[in-house]
Write a protein that holds these residues in place. Structure first.
Motif, PDB file in Angstrom:
ATOM      1  N   THR A 140       0.842  -1.200   0.000  1.00  0.00           N
ATOM      2  CA  THR A 140       0.000   0.000   0.000  1.00  0.00           C
ATOM      3  C   THR A 140       0.876   1.249   0.000  1.00  0.00           C
ATOM      4  N   GLN A 141       0.496   2.254  -0.798  1.00  0.00           N
ATOM      5  CA  GLN A 141       1.340   3.432  -0.956  1.00  0.00           C
ATOM      6  C   GLN A 141       0.728   4.733  -0.425  1.00  0.00           C
ATOM      7  N   TYR A 142      -0.553   4.933  -0.599  1.00  0.00           N
ATOM      8  CA  TYR A 142      -1.153   6.208  -0.191  1.00  0.00           C
ATOM      9  C   TYR A 142      -2.657   6.027  -0.023  1.00  0.00           C
ATOM     10  N   GLY A 143      -3.292   7.044   0.538  1.00  0.00           N
ATOM     11  CA  GLY A 143      -4.735   7.018   0.706  1.00  0.00           C
ATOM     12  C   GLY A 143      -5.376   8.271   0.157  1.00  0.00           C
ATOM     13  N   LEU A 144      -6.651   8.419   0.406  1.00  0.00           N
ATOM     14  CA  LEU A 144      -7.394   9.626   0.056  1.00  0.00           C
ATOM     15  C   LEU A 144      -7.547  10.480   1.307  1.00  0.00           C
ATOM     16  N   LEU A 145      -7.450  11.788   1.138  1.00  0.00           N
ATOM     17  CA  LEU A 145      -7.634  12.705   2.258  1.00  0.00           C
ATOM     18  C   LEU A 145      -9.126  12.968   2.418  1.00  0.00           C
ATOM     19  N   LYS A 146      -9.692  12.517   3.514  1.00  0.00           N
ATOM     20  CA  LYS A 146     -11.128  12.654   3.760  1.00  0.00           C
ATOM     21  C   LYS A 146     -11.359  13.587   4.950  1.00  0.00           C
ATOM     22  N   LYS A 147     -12.349  14.451   4.805  1.00  0.00           N
ATOM     23  CA  LYS A 147     -12.665  15.426   5.847  1.00  0.00           C
ATOM     24  C   LYS A 147     -14.169  15.449   6.065  1.00  0.00           C
ATOM     25  N   PHE A 148     -14.577  15.374   7.325  1.00  0.00           N
ATOM     26  CA  PHE A 148     -16.003  15.516   7.612  1.00  0.00           C
ATOM     27  C   PHE A 148     -16.224  16.576   8.676  1.00  0.00           C
TER      28      PHE A 148
END
Length: 216
Positions: A140-148
């Motif tokens: 695994t290399q990276y993710g998504l930036l999620k904001k709530f």
């Protein structure tokens, strides 16, 4: 790390939580935890998640279960809170990686379920910008930036309202001196696809879990 900045008549207090500073966890393998220089625990050993060195974690992952963090309000009075937002980098989890691998990730505050976000995949085709050199390209290399956000009108993620019944007044009524965040892959989920949570030294965003509190 706590940073204060002004925004019109209100203040915003930012609390950055290192991803290894969780206060509770009940997780299932496959799982693991990596720091900037090496693995912190042996892979697929859930009982090792309470290793004291977890505070140095920069990437952690598990297949299902939950992990819980507490963000201190410090001197902020619950009654003065106007809005709360939480931001983190994440993705699904499977062996190596799989770009299309959905996972239902449920977020709760103070034991109250807010919403479930479906992560689309476990990303690995492109190397994470911050990953240390020892981390293999095949993982695994990276993710998504999620904001709530929690506002007067409910809970929003990506500017879409996902919960109308829980709002900032609900949060105020809880009257704690901390905000408790639970991140969970539930047994009852349609997609039990695991989770990776990224810290400052992995992925594409140099941050832990950010909590912004807008208050008087």
């Amino acid at each position: 790390q706590i940073i204060k900045r002004e925004k019109r008549e209100n203040k915003i207090t930012r609390i950055e939580m290192p991803i290894g500073n969780f206060i509770d966890a009940n997780i299932y393998a496959p799982c693991g935890m990596a720091g900037e220089w090496s693995m912190i625990i042996e892979e697929d050993q859930p009982s090792f998640f309470y290793n004291p060195n977890r505070v140095n974690a920069e990437l952690l992952w598990f297949q299902k279960g939950y992990i819980t963090y507490r963000f201190p309000l410090n001197k902020i009075k619950p009654s003065s809170v106007k809005e709360v937002s939480i931001e983190l980098e994440l993705c699904s989890e499977t062996a190596y990686y799989k770009e299309e691998w959905p996972s239902d990730i449920t977020f709760s505050i103070a034991g109250i379920e807010l919403f479930t976000y479906c992560s689309p995949g476990d990303f690995g085709k492109t190397r994470g910008l911050l990953n240390p050199s020892w981390w293999p390209d095949s993982n695994t290399q990276y993710g998504l930036l999620k904001k709530f956000y929690i506002t007067n009108n409910g809970v929003y993620i990506d500017d879409k309202r996902v919960n109308e019944s829980f709002n900032i007044n609900t949060l105020k009524k809880l009257s704690k001196d901390y905000i408790e965040l639970k991140i969970e892959i539930k047994d009852s989920s349609e997609h039990i696809g695991g989770i990776n949570i990224f810290g400052k030294k992995f992925g594409n965003y140099s941050q832990g879990i950010l909590l912004d509190i807008t208050h008087e």
